[in-house]
Design a protein around this motif. Sequence first.
Motif, PDB file in Angstrom:
ATOM      1  N   ALA A  54       0.847  -1.207   0.000  1.00  0.00           N
ATOM      2  CA  ALA A  54       0.000   0.000   0.000  1.00  0.00           C
ATOM      3  C   ALA A  54       0.875   1.247   0.000  1.00  0.00           C
ATOM      4  CB  ALA A  54      -0.922  -0.002   1.205  1.00  0.00           C
ATOM      5  N   ARG A  55       0.403   2.301  -0.654  1.00  0.00           N
ATOM      6  CA  ARG A  55       1.113   3.577  -0.689  1.00  0.00           C
ATOM      7  C   ARG A  55       0.262   4.723  -0.165  1.00  0.00           C
ATOM      8  NH1 ARG A  55       2.877   3.436  -6.809  1.00  0.00           N
ATOM      9  NH2 ARG A  55       0.653   3.666  -6.790  1.00  0.00           N
ATOM     10  N   VAL A  71       3.303  -1.982   9.427  1.00  0.00           N
ATOM     11  CA  VAL A  71       3.253  -3.160   8.550  1.00  0.00           C
ATOM     12  C   VAL A  71       3.964  -2.876   7.234  1.00  0.00           C
ATOM     13  CG1 VAL A  71       1.669  -4.536   7.113  1.00  0.00           C
ATOM     14  CG2 VAL A  71       1.200  -4.231   9.537  1.00  0.00           C
ATOM     15  N   CYS A  72       3.770  -1.690   6.689  1.00  0.00           N
ATOM     16  CA  CYS A  72       4.361  -1.321   5.395  1.00  0.00           C
ATOM     17  C   CYS A  72       5.833  -0.936   5.517  1.00  0.00           C
ATOM     18  CB  CYS A  72       3.578  -0.180   4.761  1.00  0.00           C
ATOM     19  SG  CYS A  72       1.907  -0.670   4.292  1.00  0.00           S
ATOM     20  N   GLY A  73       6.270  -0.645   6.724  1.00  0.00           N
ATOM     21  CA  GLY A  73       7.651  -0.256   6.934  1.00  0.00           C
ATOM     22  C   GLY A  73       7.966   1.155   6.461  1.00  0.00           C
ATOM     23  N   ARG A  74       6.948   1.950   6.278  1.00  0.00           N
ATOM     24  CA  ARG A  74       7.125   3.334   5.833  1.00  0.00           C
ATOM     25  C   ARG A  74       5.838   4.105   6.143  1.00  0.00           C
ATOM     26  NH1 ARG A  74       5.756   0.140   2.114  1.00  0.00           N
ATOM     27  NH2 ARG A  74       4.272   0.552   0.481  1.00  0.00           N
ATOM     28  N   ARG A  75       5.963   5.398   6.070  1.00  0.00           N
ATOM     29  CA  ARG A  75       4.812   6.278   6.289  1.00  0.00           C
ATOM     30  C   ARG A  75       3.993   6.345   5.003  1.00  0.00           C
ATOM     31  NH1 ARG A  75       1.726   8.637   9.936  1.00  0.00           N
ATOM     32  NH2 ARG A  75       1.273  10.795   9.497  1.00  0.00           N
ATOM     33  N   LEU A  76       2.732   5.956   5.065  1.00  0.00           N
ATOM     34  CA  LEU A  76       1.857   6.028   3.899  1.00  0.00           C
ATOM     35  C   LEU A  76       1.283   7.423   3.760  1.00  0.00           C
ATOM     36  CD1 LEU A  76       1.934   2.912   4.532  1.00  0.00           C
ATOM     37  CD2 LEU A  76      -0.266   2.838   3.422  1.00  0.00           C
ATOM     38  N   GLU A 135      -1.574   3.886  12.303  1.00  0.00           N
ATOM     39  CA  GLU A 135      -0.190   3.728  12.768  1.00  0.00           C
ATOM     40  C   GLU A 135       0.278   2.287  12.572  1.00  0.00           C
ATOM     41  OE1 GLU A 135       1.871   6.192  13.703  1.00  0.00           O
ATOM     42  OE2 GLU A 135       0.232   7.578  13.283  1.00  0.00           O
ATOM     43  N   ARG A 136      -0.584   1.329  12.838  1.00  0.00           N
ATOM     44  CA  ARG A 136      -0.234  -0.078  12.625  1.00  0.00           C
ATOM     45  C   ARG A 136       0.027  -0.358  11.150  1.00  0.00           C
ATOM     46  NH1 ARG A 136      -4.372  -4.078  14.612  1.00  0.00           N
ATOM     47  NH2 ARG A 136      -2.692  -5.553  14.254  1.00  0.00           N
ATOM     48  N   LEU A 137      -0.769   0.242  10.273  1.00  0.00           N
ATOM     49  CA  LEU A 137      -0.577   0.047   8.838  1.00  0.00           C
ATOM     50  C   LEU A 137       0.779   0.594   8.400  1.00  0.00           C
ATOM     51  CD1 LEU A 137      -1.651  -0.916   6.125  1.00  0.00           C
ATOM     52  CD2 LEU A 137      -2.807   1.286   5.887  1.00  0.00           C
ATOM     53  N   ASP A 138       1.158   1.761   8.905  1.00  0.00           N
ATOM     54  CA  ASP A 138       2.489   2.298   8.607  1.00  0.00           C
ATOM     55  C   ASP A 138       3.570   1.311   9.040  1.00  0.00           C
ATOM     56  OD1 ASP A 138       1.473   4.647   7.555  1.00  0.00           O
ATOM     57  OD2 ASP A 138       1.953   5.870   9.309  1.00  0.00           O
TER      58      ASP A 138
END
Length: 91
Positions: free
Chosen positions: A23-24, A53-58, A48-51
Motif C-alpha cells: 500500500a502507498r 506493517v508497510c515499513g514506511r509512512r503512507l 499507525e499499525r498500517l504504517d
Amino acid sequence: MTTPSRWYLLLTAERSRQMLKTARVVIVDEIHALLESRRGAHLALSLERLDHVCGRRLQRVGLSATQKPIEEVARFLVGSGKSAAPSLTLP
C-alpha cells in the motif's frame, strides 16, 4: 474497508498484512464523523499499525464535505508526535 474495527481485523491477520505491505496511500472518507470518538481512536491506532506493517509512512488523504476546523482534522489524520506539519490543500 468500511469501519475502523474491520481495519483492526485486517491488520491482525498475517495473510492480510502481507497483502497490505505494498500500500502507498490510505483514503479516509467522511473523516469528520470519526473525530473525537472511540471509532476515531481505533482508526488512528490502525493507521499507525498500517504504517508499521508497510515499513514506511503512507500518504494519508482525508475526505469530507464538512472538515471543520480543518487544522484539527489535519492533525488527526497526520497522527500524534509527527514533526512535519500537515500539508493542506483547500478547494
